[in-house]
Design a protein around this motif. Structure first.
Motif, PDB file in Angstrom:
ATOM      1  N   ALA A  23       0.830  -1.206   0.000  1.00  0.00           N
ATOM      2  CA  ALA A  23       0.000   0.000   0.000  1.00  0.00           C
ATOM      3  C   ALA A  23       0.863   1.253   0.000  1.00  0.00           C
ATOM      4  CB  ALA A  23      -0.941  -0.001   1.213  1.00  0.00           C
ATOM      5  N   LEU A  24       1.956   1.232   0.776  1.00  0.00           N
ATOM      6  CA  LEU A  24       2.842   2.398   0.824  1.00  0.00           C
ATOM      7  C   LEU A  24       3.502   2.634  -0.528  1.00  0.00           C
ATOM      8  CD1 LEU A  24       4.580   1.946   4.301  1.00  0.00           C
ATOM      9  CD2 LEU A  24       2.451   3.133   3.740  1.00  0.00           C
ATOM     10  N   LEU A  25       3.919   1.566  -1.192  1.00  0.00           N
ATOM     11  CA  LEU A  25       4.533   1.697  -2.523  1.00  0.00           C
ATOM     12  C   LEU A  25       3.516   2.206  -3.546  1.00  0.00           C
ATOM     13  CD1 LEU A  25       6.693  -1.561  -2.563  1.00  0.00           C
ATOM     14  CD2 LEU A  25       7.539   0.795  -2.435  1.00  0.00           C
ATOM     15  N   ALA A  26       2.300   1.673  -3.490  1.00  0.00           N
ATOM     16  CA  ALA A  26       1.252   2.132  -4.413  1.00  0.00           C
ATOM     17  C   ALA A  26       0.908   3.596  -4.153  1.00  0.00           C
ATOM     18  CB  ALA A  26       0.009   1.257  -4.271  1.00  0.00           C
ATOM     19  N   ALA A  27       0.843   3.976  -2.893  1.00  0.00           N
ATOM     20  CA  ALA A  27       0.558   5.369  -2.551  1.00  0.00           C
ATOM     21  C   ALA A  27       1.663   6.287  -3.063  1.00  0.00           C
ATOM     22  CB  ALA A  27       0.392   5.519  -1.039  1.00  0.00           C
ATOM     23  N   ALA A  28       2.907   5.863  -2.900  1.00  0.00           N
ATOM     24  CA  ALA A  28       4.031   6.663  -3.395  1.00  0.00           C
ATOM     25  C   ALA A  28       3.971   6.790  -4.916  1.00  0.00           C
ATOM     26  CB  ALA A  28       5.352   6.036  -2.954  1.00  0.00           C
ATOM     27  N   LEU A  29       3.660   5.704  -5.585  1.00  0.00           N
ATOM     28  CA  LEU A  29       3.548   5.728  -7.044  1.00  0.00           C
ATOM     29  C   LEU A  29       2.412   6.644  -7.493  1.00  0.00           C
ATOM     30  CD1 LEU A  29       4.605   4.579  -9.718  1.00  0.00           C
ATOM     31  CD2 LEU A  29       2.963   2.706  -9.439  1.00  0.00           C
ATOM     32  N   SER A  30       1.350   6.708  -6.704  1.00  0.00           N
ATOM     33  CA  SER A  30       0.208   7.547  -7.079  1.00  0.00           C
ATOM     34  C   SER A  30       0.592   9.018  -7.201  1.00  0.00           C
ATOM     35  CB  SER A  30      -0.946   7.372  -6.085  1.00  0.00           C
ATOM     36  OG  SER A  30      -0.685   8.040  -4.868  1.00  0.00           O
ATOM     37  N   THR A  31       1.589   9.466  -6.431  1.00  0.00           N
ATOM     38  CA  THR A  31       1.995  10.878  -6.532  1.00  0.00           C
ATOM     39  C   THR A  31       2.583  11.188  -7.900  1.00  0.00           C
ATOM     40  OG1 THR A  31       4.212  10.534  -5.614  1.00  0.00           O
ATOM     41  CG2 THR A  31       2.440  11.057  -4.053  1.00  0.00           C
ATOM     42  N   LEU A  32       3.285  10.209  -8.477  1.00  0.00           N
ATOM     43  CA  LEU A  32       3.835  10.419  -9.819  1.00  0.00           C
ATOM     44  C   LEU A  32       2.712  10.482 -10.850  1.00  0.00           C
ATOM     45  CD1 LEU A  32       6.949   8.052  -9.683  1.00  0.00           C
ATOM     46  CD2 LEU A  32       6.888  10.530  -9.396  1.00  0.00           C
ATOM     47  N   VAL A  33       1.712   9.625 -10.692  1.00  0.00           N
ATOM     48  CA  VAL A  33       0.575   9.630 -11.616  1.00  0.00           C
ATOM     49  C   VAL A  33      -0.183  10.952 -11.512  1.00  0.00           C
ATOM     50  CG1 VAL A  33      -1.613   8.506 -12.204  1.00  0.00           C
ATOM     51  CG2 VAL A  33       0.387   7.110 -11.579  1.00  0.00           C
ATOM     52  N   VAL A  34      -0.453  11.382 -10.279  1.00  0.00           N
ATOM     53  CA  VAL A  34      -1.143  12.665 -10.084  1.00  0.00           C
ATOM     54  C   VAL A  34      -0.297  13.794 -10.670  1.00  0.00           C
ATOM     55  CG1 VAL A  34      -1.965  14.341  -8.364  1.00  0.00           C
ATOM     56  CG2 VAL A  34      -2.438  11.908  -8.065  1.00  0.00           C
ATOM     57  N   GLY A  35       1.004  13.747 -10.467  1.00  0.00           N
ATOM     58  CA  GLY A  35       1.892  14.784 -10.992  1.00  0.00           C
ATOM     59  C   GLY A  35       1.887  14.858 -12.508  1.00  0.00           C
ATOM     60  N   PHE A  36       1.844  13.702 -13.173  1.00  0.00           N
ATOM     61  CA  PHE A  36       1.795  13.690 -14.640  1.00  0.00           C
ATOM     62  C   PHE A  36       0.544  14.391 -15.144  1.00  0.00           C
ATOM     63  CE2 PHE A  36       4.574   9.740 -14.477  1.00  0.00           C
ATOM     64  CZ  PHE A  36       5.706  10.419 -14.873  1.00  0.00           C
ATOM     65  N   VAL A  37      -0.561  14.224 -14.443  1.00  0.00           N
ATOM     66  CA  VAL A  37      -1.811  14.877 -14.833  1.00  0.00           C
ATOM     67  C   VAL A  37      -1.798  16.339 -14.385  1.00  0.00           C
ATOM     68  CG1 VAL A  37      -4.319  14.898 -14.509  1.00  0.00           C
ATOM     69  CG2 VAL A  37      -3.106  12.713 -14.771  1.00  0.00           C
ATOM     70  N   TRP A  38      -1.497  16.586 -13.121  1.00  0.00           N
ATOM     71  CA  TRP A  38      -1.587  17.926 -12.527  1.00  0.00           C
ATOM     72  C   TRP A  38      -0.682  18.929 -13.241  1.00  0.00           C
ATOM     73  CZ3 TRP A  38      -4.878  19.232  -8.569  1.00  0.00           C
ATOM     74  CH2 TRP A  38      -4.677  20.474  -7.964  1.00  0.00           C
ATOM     75  N   TYR A  39       0.535  18.500 -13.517  1.00  0.00           N
ATOM     76  CA  TYR A  39       1.510  19.424 -14.114  1.00  0.00           C
ATOM     77  C   TYR A  39       1.545  19.353 -15.628  1.00  0.00           C
ATOM     78  CZ  TYR A  39       3.008  20.488  -9.418  1.00  0.00           C
ATOM     79  OH  TYR A  39       3.030  20.910  -8.113  1.00  0.00           O
ATOM     80  N   ASN A  40       0.545  18.730 -16.232  1.00  0.00           N
ATOM     81  CA  ASN A  40       0.391  18.753 -17.685  1.00  0.00           C
ATOM     82  C   ASN A  40       0.086  20.189 -18.105  1.00  0.00           C
ATOM     83  OD1 ASN A  40      -1.271  18.724 -20.226  1.00  0.00           O
ATOM     84  ND2 ASN A  40      -0.778  16.554 -20.103  1.00  0.00           N
ATOM     85  N   PRO A  41       0.642  20.644 -19.219  1.00  0.00           N
ATOM     86  CA  PRO A  41       0.380  22.024 -19.659  1.00  0.00           C
ATOM     87  C   PRO A  41      -1.099  22.347 -19.828  1.00  0.00           C
ATOM     88  CG  PRO A  41       2.191  21.084 -20.904  1.00  0.00           C
ATOM     89  CD  PRO A  41       1.621  19.978 -20.078  1.00  0.00           C
ATOM     90  N   LYS A  42      -1.928  21.344 -20.092  1.00  0.00           N
ATOM     91  CA  LYS A  42      -3.366  21.593 -20.262  1.00  0.00           C
ATOM     92  C   LYS A  42      -4.099  21.668 -18.924  1.00  0.00           C
ATOM     93  CE  LYS A  42      -3.590  19.630 -24.842  1.00  0.00           C
ATOM     94  NZ  LYS A  42      -4.166  18.622 -25.719  1.00  0.00           N
ATOM     95  N   VAL A  43      -3.411  21.346 -17.826  1.00  0.00           N
ATOM     96  CA  VAL A  43      -4.037  21.422 -16.511  1.00  0.00           C
ATOM     97  C   VAL A  43      -3.397  22.610 -15.777  1.00  0.00           C
ATOM     98  CG1 VAL A  43      -4.671  20.145 -14.414  1.00  0.00           C
ATOM     99  CG2 VAL A  43      -4.457  18.926 -16.588  1.00  0.00           C
ATOM    100  N   PHE A  44      -2.362  22.374 -14.964  1.00  0.00           N
ATOM    101  CA  PHE A  44      -1.716  23.466 -14.227  1.00  0.00           C
ATOM    102  C   PHE A  44      -0.239  23.639 -14.585  1.00  0.00           C
ATOM    103  CE2 PHE A  44      -5.133  22.126 -11.264  1.00  0.00           C
ATOM    104  CZ  PHE A  44      -5.858  23.302 -11.263  1.00  0.00           C
ATOM    105  N   GLY A  45       0.257  22.870 -15.530  1.00  0.00           N
ATOM    106  CA  GLY A  45       1.678  22.917 -15.865  1.00  0.00           C
ATOM    107  C   GLY A  45       2.161  24.264 -16.346  1.00  0.00           C
ATOM    108  N   THR A  46       1.385  24.915 -17.190  1.00  0.00           N
ATOM    109  CA  THR A  46       1.782  26.222 -17.721  1.00  0.00           C
ATOM    110  C   THR A  46       1.812  27.267 -16.604  1.00  0.00           C
ATOM    111  OG1 THR A  46       0.797  25.630 -19.849  1.00  0.00           O
ATOM    112  CG2 THR A  46       1.249  27.962 -19.472  1.00  0.00           C
ATOM    113  N   ILE A  47       0.801  27.244 -15.751  1.00  0.00           N
ATOM    114  CA  ILE A  47       0.766  28.190 -14.625  1.00  0.00           C
ATOM    115  C   ILE A  47       1.953  27.940 -13.706  1.00  0.00           C
ATOM    116  CG2 ILE A  47      -0.539  28.916 -12.576  1.00  0.00           C
ATOM    117  CD1 ILE A  47      -3.098  28.121 -14.150  1.00  0.00           C
TER     118      ILE A  47
END
Length: 176
Positions: A23-47
Motif C-alpha cells: 500500500a505504501l509503494l502504491a501510494a508513493a507511485l500515485s503521486t507520480l501519476v497525479v503529478g503527470f496529470v496535474w503538471y500537464n500544460p493543459k491542466v496546471f503545468g503552464t501556470i
C-alpha cells in the motif's frame, strides 16, 4: 504467523496492525501519476512553470530518472507517515507499547470489535485532505513567502499535495 512474505530485512505481514508495504509503494507511485496529470500544460503545468520561473530550456537539461526516482523515495517517506494519520488502529497498538502479544485481553476484545473500523478509501482520503490542507499547504505557503513566489504558485503546488495526500491516504487506509 502464517501469510507473511520475507523481503530480507523487511517482513510484511498482511494484518491491519502491521505496515502494508504494498500500500505504501502504491501510494508513493500515485503521486507520480497525479503529478503527470496535474503538471500537464493543459491542466496546471503552464501556470506552475510561469509562477516557479521554470522554462523549457531548464527542463531539457534535467536528469529525469534521478528526479522521478527521488520523488518516489520522498513520496514513500510521506506515505509512511500518512499511514499513522489515516489508520486509527495503529494508535491503539501504540497504547499497548507496540507489542500486541503483551497487551491485556481488553486490547484483543477492542481490536475484535473495531479492528477494521474506518478502514475505507473515503476515510483515508478525508485524513489525507486534512493533512494536506493543515500541514503541507502552510509549509509550502511559508516557503513561498520567503522565496517571493506568488499565491498562484502556492495554490498550484499546495493543491497538488492536497490531492496527492487524499489519494495516498485513501490507498493506505483502504488496503488491508
Amino acid at each position: 504467523m502464517k501469510n507473511f512474505h520475507n523481503f530480507g530485512y523487511l517482513t510484511f505481514k498482511p494484518n491491519f496492525m502491521e505496515m502494508n508495504v504494498y500500500a505504501l509503494l502504491a501510494a508513493a507511485l500515485s503521486t507520480l501519476v497525479v503529478g503527470f496529470v496535474w503538471y500537464n500544460p493543459k491542466v496546471f503545468g503552464t501556470i506552475w512553470m510561469r509562477e516557479s520561473g521554470m522554462t523549457e530550456e531548464k527542463m531539457k537539461g534535467a536528469n529525469m530518472l534521478m528526479i522521478f526516482g527521488l520523488s518516489f523515495v520522498y513520496a514513500f517517506l510521506m506515505s509512511f507517515v500518512i499511514q499513522f494519520l489515516t489508520i486509527h488502529q495503529t494508535g491503539a497498538l501504540g497504547m499497548v507499547g507496540g507489542d500486541a502479544s503483551k497487551a491485556l485481553p481488553s486490547y484483543a476484545a477492542f481490536m475484535a470489535d473495531y479492528g477494521t473500523a474506518y478502514r475505507t478509501f473515503k476515510h483515508g482520503a478525508l485524513h489525507g485532505f486534512m493533512s494536506g490542507l493543515f500541514l503541507v499547504l502552510p509549509v509550502i505557503g511559508t516557503n513561498a513567502l520567503y522565496e517571493r513566489r506568488s499565491f498562484k504558485y502556492t495554490l498550484v503546488t499546495g493543491g497538488f499535495w492536497i490531492v496527492s495526500f487524499m489519494i495516498m491516504g485513501g490507498i493506505i487506509c483502504a488496503w488491508k
